[in-house]
Write a protein that holds these residues in place. Structure first.
Motif, PDB file in Angstrom:
ATOM      1  N   GLY A 188      32.749 -21.360  30.643  1.00 45.91           N
ATOM      2  CA  GLY A 188      33.018 -20.890  29.286  1.00 45.91           C
ATOM      3  C   GLY A 188      34.433 -21.218  28.853  1.00 45.91           C
ATOM      4  O   GLY A 188      34.673 -21.607  27.705  1.00 45.91           O
ATOM      5  N   LEU A 189      35.381 -21.058  29.776  1.00 46.07           N
ATOM      6  CA  LEU A 189      36.780 -21.383  29.480  1.00 46.07           C
ATOM      7  C   LEU A 189      36.928 -22.858  29.127  1.00 46.07           C
ATOM      8  O   LEU A 189      37.580 -23.210  28.132  1.00 46.07           O
ATOM      9  N   MET A 190      36.325 -23.717  29.932  1.00 44.93           N
ATOM     10  CA  MET A 190      36.416 -25.153  29.675  1.00 44.93           C
ATOM     11  C   MET A 190      35.709 -25.520  28.376  1.00 44.93           C
ATOM     12  O   MET A 190      36.163 -26.396  27.631  1.00 44.93           O
ATOM     13  N   THR A 191      34.596 -24.842  28.097  1.00 49.02           N
ATOM     14  CA  THR A 191      33.876 -25.099  26.847  1.00 49.02           C
ATOM     15  C   THR A 191      34.753 -24.769  25.649  1.00 49.02           C
ATOM     16  O   THR A 191      34.846 -25.547  24.690  1.00 49.02           O
ATOM     17  N   GLY A 192      35.403 -23.597  25.695  1.00 45.67           N
ATOM     18  CA  GLY A 192      36.289 -23.210  24.596  1.00 45.67           C
ATOM     19  C   GLY A 192      37.457 -24.161  24.442  1.00 45.67           C
ATOM     20  O   GLY A 192      37.850 -24.512  23.320  1.00 45.67           O
ATOM     21  N   THR A 193      38.011 -24.605  25.575  1.00 42.39           N
ATOM     22  CA  THR A 193      39.144 -25.536  25.531  1.00 42.39           C
ATOM     23  C   THR A 193      38.738 -26.864  24.909  1.00 42.39           C
ATOM     24  O   THR A 193      39.405 -27.376  24.001  1.00 42.39           O
ATOM     25  N   MET A 194      37.637 -27.421  25.391  1.00 40.53           N
ATOM     26  CA  MET A 194      37.205 -28.734  24.909  1.00 40.53           C
ATOM     27  C   MET A 194      36.732 -28.670  23.464  1.00 40.53           C
ATOM     28  O   MET A 194      36.998 -29.580  22.672  1.00 40.53           O
ATOM     29  N   THR A 195      36.038 -27.588  23.101  1.00 37.27           N
ATOM     30  CA  THR A 195      35.556 -27.457  21.726  1.00 37.27           C
ATOM     31  C   THR A 195      36.721 -27.346  20.755  1.00 37.27           C
ATOM     32  O   THR A 195      36.726 -27.973  19.692  1.00 37.27           O
ATOM     33  N   THR A 196      37.731 -26.559  21.118  1.00 38.57           N
ATOM     34  CA  THR A 196      38.904 -26.422  20.253  1.00 38.57           C
ATOM     35  C   THR A 196      39.677 -27.732  20.188  1.00 38.57           C
ATOM     36  O   THR A 196      40.222 -28.088  19.135  1.00 38.57           O
ATOM     37  N   ALA A 197      39.722 -28.446  21.295  1.00 33.27           N
ATOM     38  CA  ALA A 197      40.388 -29.748  21.290  1.00 33.27           C
ATOM     39  C   ALA A 197      39.672 -30.717  20.358  1.00 33.27           C
ATOM     40  O   ALA A 197      40.300 -31.560  19.711  1.00 33.27           O
ATOM     41  N   ILE A 198      38.350 -30.575  20.256  1.00 40.62           N
ATOM     42  CA  ILE A 198      37.569 -31.461  19.390  1.00 40.62           C
ATOM     43  C   ILE A 198      37.830 -31.153  17.921  1.00 40.62           C
ATOM     44  O   ILE A 198      38.073 -32.049  17.113  1.00 40.62           O
ATOM     45  N   VAL A 199      37.787 -29.860  17.555  1.00 36.54           N
ATOM     46  CA  VAL A 199      37.886 -29.492  16.137  1.00 36.54           C
ATOM     47  C   VAL A 199      39.298 -29.106  15.721  1.00 36.54           C
ATOM     48  O   VAL A 199      39.561 -28.914  14.534  1.00 36.54           O
ATOM     49  N   GLN A 200      40.224 -28.962  16.686  1.00 33.12           N
ATOM     50  CA  GLN A 200      41.621 -28.639  16.391  1.00 33.12           C
ATOM     51  C   GLN A 200      41.763 -27.361  15.571  1.00 33.12           C
ATOM     52  O   GLN A 200      42.556 -27.297  14.624  1.00 33.12           O
ATOM     53  N   SER A 201      40.986 -26.343  15.924  1.00 35.36           N
ATOM     54  CA  SER A 201      41.110 -25.063  15.233  1.00 35.36           C
ATOM     55  C   SER A 201      40.538 -23.963  16.110  1.00 35.36           C
ATOM     56  O   SER A 201      39.325 -23.864  16.271  1.00 35.36           O
ATOM     57  N   GLY A 225      34.920 -15.908  27.458  1.00 31.86           N
ATOM     58  CA  GLY A 225      35.382 -17.108  28.147  1.00 31.86           C
ATOM     59  C   GLY A 225      35.697 -18.225  27.174  1.00 31.86           C
ATOM     60  O   GLY A 225      36.700 -18.935  27.310  1.00 31.86           O
ATOM     61  N   VAL A 226      34.844 -18.384  26.158  1.00 32.73           N
ATOM     62  CA  VAL A 226      35.064 -19.420  25.146  1.00 32.73           C
ATOM     63  C   VAL A 226      36.350 -19.146  24.370  1.00 32.73           C
ATOM     64  O   VAL A 226      37.142 -20.058  24.101  1.00 32.73           O
ATOM     65  N   ILE A 227      36.588 -17.889  24.014  1.00 35.33           N
ATOM     66  CA  ILE A 227      37.789 -17.535  23.253  1.00 35.33           C
ATOM     67  C   ILE A 227      39.047 -17.774  24.082  1.00 35.33           C
ATOM     68  O   ILE A 227      40.058 -18.270  23.572  1.00 35.33           O
ATOM     69  N   LEU A 228      39.002 -17.439  25.371  1.00 34.45           N
ATOM     70  CA  LEU A 228      40.151 -17.733  26.234  1.00 34.45           C
ATOM     71  C   LEU A 228      40.405 -19.237  26.281  1.00 34.45           C
ATOM     72  O   LEU A 228      41.554 -19.689  26.257  1.00 34.45           O
ATOM     73  N   GLY A 229      39.336 -20.006  26.333  1.00 33.39           N
ATOM     74  CA  GLY A 229      39.492 -21.459  26.330  1.00 33.39           C
ATOM     75  C   GLY A 229      40.050 -21.973  25.019  1.00 33.39           C
ATOM     76  O   GLY A 229      40.851 -22.921  24.998  1.00 33.39           O
ATOM     77  N   SER A 230      39.654 -21.342  23.910  1.00 32.80           N
ATOM     78  CA  SER A 230      40.163 -21.785  22.604  1.00 32.80           C
ATOM     79  C   SER A 230      41.669 -21.568  22.504  1.00 32.80           C
ATOM     80  O   SER A 230      42.366 -22.316  21.809  1.00 32.80           O
ATOM     81  N   ASN A 231      42.173 -20.555  23.208  1.00 32.70           N
ATOM     82  CA  ASN A 231      43.620 -20.318  23.210  1.00 32.70           C
ATOM     83  C   ASN A 231      44.368 -21.466  23.887  1.00 32.70           C
ATOM     84  O   ASN A 231      45.516 -21.766  23.529  1.00 32.70           O
ATOM     85  N   ILE A 232      43.724 -22.087  24.864  1.00 31.02           N
ATOM     86  CA  ILE A 232      44.337 -23.254  25.508  1.00 31.02           C
ATOM     87  C   ILE A 232      44.224 -24.472  24.593  1.00 31.02           C
ATOM     88  O   ILE A 232      45.187 -25.220  24.397  1.00 31.02           O
ATOM     89  N   GLY A 233      43.050 -24.657  24.016  1.00 36.94           N
ATOM     90  CA  GLY A 233      42.827 -25.826  23.166  1.00 36.94           C
ATOM     91  C   GLY A 233      43.738 -25.881  21.961  1.00 36.94           C
ATOM     92  O   GLY A 233      44.149 -26.966  21.519  1.00 36.94           O
TER      93      GLY A 233
END
Length: 685
Positions: A188-201, A225-233
C-alpha cells in the motif's frame, strides 16, 4: 489613489575616515511607491575635534532602474550631474556641505514596488573619498498583494493542470497499481508513492483513497498505507521546485502549448497540458520571488517574517492556515522555499511552516469525507491523526538545543531552496516508514473515534463516488463494479420471475420491487457516466464508457422481462414445475437455460471470463432452437384441435420472454468477447 502601506525607519551610522567623521542618516527607508520619502538622505562631516566641516563636496547618484533625486536639498551649490532639470527627474546631484556640515537630498521612490538605490560619495578635504550606499524600499500594498496572490494563483493553476493531465495520461497505471494492491502495508505504501509520483498531487491521491473506501473498493487499512505513500510521493514536487529553472518558465509554457494546440492525439494533448502546467508552476514562483526579493532589504519587514516564522506556534499555525486555504501542500512548500530563498525567513523558520503544511494538507481528506460513509471518515481521521502526531513530536525535536535536525538539513545542500525541499523529503519519508508498522494501532484508534458497524461494509452499500470523477480511469472501474452488482440484482429478479411463473411464488409485487431497484441502479449509473463524459477522457475510457452504457441497458431489459413472466402467471393456475407434457417440459428447460446464462454472464462481467461469455452464446443458440420447436409444436396443436389453450399460450409467452432475455445477455457477452473495452473487476481492489 490606491491604498498604500508605508513605514519609515530612520537609521544613523557613523564612520571615521582619516581623522574625519562622517555621519550617515536616511538609509533603509520605506514608503509608498511614487512618493517622496519624508526623511532625507544626509551626510554630516565632522573634523577630528567634532566640529562641522562646511564646503565638502558630496555627490548623490541614483544607482537603480527606478527612483530619482528630488528637492528639498540640504547644502549649497547644487549641480545636476544626470537627469532632466525641467521635468525634475534628477538622477545625479552634486552638493557642498553647508554651515552645519550637512549635505542631503530627498528621494522620490519609483512607481513600481522595488528597491531604490542611491550611491553617495563624500570628497573629504584631505583628498580621500568616503562612499555611502542608500537603499530605500518603495511599495504599493495592493500591487504587492495582487502580485503575490496572482503568482500563487498561477502556481496553483499550474499544479491543477499538471495533476489533472497526469491523471489522464497515467490513469491506466493508477488503475493497475490499485488492482495489484494487497493487504500488505508495504504494498500500500509503494502504491501511494508511485501513484502520487504519477499524478504529482498527494491531495488527488488522498481524495481518491477516501473515495475508494467510501465506494467499498478499498479497505480502511489499505487506505492508510496509500496515504502514507502519498506523503513520500509528494516530496518529488518539492525537489522539482528546488531546481533553478524559473528563467525557463515561459519557454516551457510555449513548448507545452505547441504540443497541446497542434497535436491530433489526445494523449499528446494531455502531455502538452502537463508541460504547460509545469511552466506555470515555475512562472508563479518567479512572480512571487520577484516581489519578495526586494523585501529582504527592509530590516523591519525581514524582522517581521523572522520573528513570525521562528515562533514555533505561529509558524506551524501559518503553514496550516495557508495550506488549508489553498488546499495544496506543494503550493505552501513552494511559497516557503521562495521566502527562504529571498532571505525573509531562516531555514529553521521554514521548517515550522513545513510542519504546519503537513497538518493543513489533511483538510483535503476531511472535505472529501463529507457526506461519505463512516469508513471514509475514518480514513480522513486517520490521516489527520498521523499528521498531528508527526508535527508535534518533530516540533519537540526542533526545540532541542543545537537543533540537530536543522544541522542535518544544512549539511545536505548550500542552496536554501534545496535545504527546505530536503527537510520536507526527510520529514515525510522518515515518518511514513515510522508509522507503517503502526497502521493497525492507528486503525484501532480511528475505530474508537469513528465507530462503524460491520453492516456498513456490506456489498449492497457500494455507491458511485462523485469524488472519483476527476480520475476517469478509477471512476470507470467503479462503474464496472456497479454494473456487476446490477447484473447480480437482475439475475435475482429473473430467478424470482421464473419461480413466480412456475409455482406462483414469490408474488408479482416483490418482483416489481426488485425490478425498480434495477431501474434505480441504471439511472444512477447513467447519470454518473454522463458526468464522467464531461471530463477530459483518454481514448481508452471514451471507448469503454459507451459499451458500459449499452451493457446496463441490456441488463435493465432483462429485469423487465422478469416482470413480464410474473404477469403471464396471472393467466394460469396450478404448478407448472410439476406439470407433465411438452410445453411444461419446454418451460422448465428454458428456465434452466436462463439460469445458466445469467450465472455465466455474471461471472463473465466480474472476472472477464471469456469461456463464460462463449457459454452464453452456446446457450443462446440452444434457447433459440427450443423457442422455434415450441412455436412449431403449438401451431400444429392449434391447427389440429382448433382451440387455444390459455396455459399453453402463457407458457409460449414465458419461453418467448426467456428468449428475449437470452438476446440481451448475448449482447453483453458479445461485447465482452469482442474486446468491448471492458476490463472486468478485481476483488483485490
Amino acid at each position: 489613489m490606491r491604498p498604500v502601506f508605508a513605514v519609515i525607519l530612520l537609521s544613523l551610522s557613523i564612520a571615521v575616515a582619516n581623522g574625519y567623521t562622517v555621519e550617515v542618516s536616511g538609509d533603509s527607508h520605506h514608503g509608498r511607491a511614487g512618493s517622496i520619502l519624508s526623511e532625507p538622505l544626509c551626510v554630516t562631516v565632522l573634523d577630528s575635534s567634532g566640529r562641522v566641516v562646511p564646503g565638502v563636496t558630496v555627490t548623490f547618484v541614483v544607482n537603480s532602474q527606478q527612483g530619482s533625486i528630488a528637492a528639498p536639498f540640504s547644502g549649497i551649490d547644487p549641480v545636476v550631474l544626470e537627469g532632466d532639470t525641467v521635468s525634475g527627474a534628477i538622477d545625479g546631484l552634486r552638493l557642498t556641505t553647508g554651515a552645519d556640515g550637512v549635505a542631503g537630498v530627498s528621494l522620490k521612490l519609483g512607481d513600481e514596488t522595488g528597491n531604490n538605490i542611491v550611491e553617495s560619495v563624500v570628497f573629504l578635504p584631505d583628498g580621500s573619498e568616503y562612499c555611502v550606499d542608500y537603499s530605500a524600499l518603495g511599495y504599493d500594498l495592493m500591487q504587492l498583494i495582487f502580485q503575490i496572490v496572482g503568482g500563487l494563483a498561477i502556481f496553483l493553476l499550474g499544479m491543477k493542470m499538471m495533476s489533472e493531465s497526469l491523471q489522464r495520461v497515467g490513469g491506466s497505471k493508477m488503475r493497475i497499481l490499485l488492482k495489484k494492491m494487497t493487504g500488505n502495508r508495504f504494498a500500500g505504501l509503494m502504491t501511494g508513492t508511485m501513484t502520487t509520483a504519477i499524478v504529482q498531487s498527494s491531495s488527488a491521491v488522498t481524495v481518491i483513497a477516501v473515495g475508494l473506501v467510501n465506494a467499498g473498493l478499498m479497505t480502511f487499512q489499505q487506505s492508510l498505507g496509500v496515504i502514507l505513500g502519498s506523503n513520500i510521493g509528494t516530496t518529488i514536487t518539492g525537489q522539482l521546485l528546488a531546481f533553478k529553472i524559473t528563467d525557463f518558465a515561459l519557454p516551457i509554457v510555449a513548448i507545452g502549448f505547441v504540443l497541446y494546440a497542434f497535436s491530433t492525439s489526445k494523449r499528446k494533448q494531455f502531455w502538452g497540458k502537463v508541460i504547460i502546467g509545469l511552466g506555470l508552476i515555475f512562472l508563479g514562483m518567479a512572480l512571487m520571488r520577484q516581489v519578495l526579493d526586494p523585501l529582504k532589504t527592509s530590516s523591519s519587514v525581514k524582522a517581521f517574517f523572522t520573528n513570525f516564522s521562528s515562533n514555533p506556534i505561529l509558524g506551524i499555525a501559518a503553514g496550516t492556515l495557508v495550506t488549508m486555504l489553498v488546499q495544496s501542500s506543494s503550493a505552501t512548500v513552494g511559497l516557503t522555499m521562495t521566502l527562504a530563498a529571498s532571505g525573509l525567513i531562516s531555514v529553521e523558520g521554514a521548517l515550522y511552516l513545513v510542519l504546519g503544511d503537513n497538518i493543513g494538507t489533511t483538510i483535503t481528506a476531511q472535505l472529501a469525507a463529507i457526506g461519505g460513509g463512516r469508513a471514509a471518515r475514518r480514513t480522513a481521521v486517520g490521516h489527520t491523526f498521523i499528521k498531528l502526531i508527526e508535527a508535534t513530536y518533530f516540533a519537540l525535536i526542533l526545540s532541542i538545543p543545537g537543533n540537530p535536525f536543522l544541522k542535518l538539513v544544512q549539511m545536505t545542500s548550500d542552496s536554501l531552496m534545496r535545504q527546505v525541499a530536503n527537510a520536507h523529503s526527510i520529514f515525510n519519508i522518515f515518518n511514513s516508514f515510522l508509522f507503517l508498522p503502526l497502521i493497525p494501532l492507528v486503525a484501532r484508534v480511528c475505530k474508537m473515534i469513528v465507530p462503524v458497524k460491520e453492516s456498513e461494509f456490506s456489498r449492497t452499500e457500494v455507491m458511485l463516488e462523485e469524488k472519483l470523477l476527476d480520475t476517469p480511469e478509477i471512476a470507470i472501474v467503479e462503474i464496472e463494479r456497479e454494473t456487476v452488482r446490477m447484473a447480480v440484482v437482475a439475475r435475482e429478479t429473473v430467478m424470482a420471475g421464473i419461480s413466480c411463473f412456475m409455482t406462483g411464488s414469490p408474488n408479482g409485487d416483490s418482483i416489481m420491487k426488485k425490478e425498480d431497484q434495477v431501474d434505480d441502479m441504471q439511472r444512477d449509473i447513467t447519470i454518473y457516466a454522463s458526468k464522467l463524459f464531461q471530463r477530459g477522457l483518454t481514448e481508452d475510457v471514451s471507448l469503454r464508457l459507451p459499451v458500459l452504457l449499452h451493457t446496463i441497458n441490456d441488463i435493465e431489459r432483462v429485469s423487465d422481462h422478469a416482470v413480464n413472466m410474473a404477469e403471464a402467471r396471472e393467466r394460469i393456475s396450478g404448478n407448472i414445475e410439476n406439470a407433465q407434457g411438452v410445453l411444461p417440459e419446454a418451460a422448465r428447460e428454458a428456465a434452466e437455460i436462463i439460469e445458466n446464462m445469467t450465472t455465466a454472464i455474471e461471472r463473465s462481467l466480474a472476472s472477464h471470463d471469456r469461456r463464460a461469455s462463449q457459454k452464453v452464446l452456446a446457450l443462446e443458440e440452444k434457447l433459440n432452437r427450443l423457442d422455434e420447436r415450441v412455436k412449431d409444436y403449438y401451431s400444429e396443436s392449434l391447427s389440429k384441435f382448433g382451440v387455444a389453450d390459455l396455459t399453453g399460450l402463457a407458457i409460449l409467452d414465458f419461453i418467448n420472454y426467456c428468449e428475449r432475455i437470452g438476446d440481451h445477455l448475448t449482447n453483453v457477452a458479445q461485447s465482452l468477447l469482442g474486446g468491448g473495452f471492458w476490463h472486468g473487476t478485481d476483488d483485490n481492489i
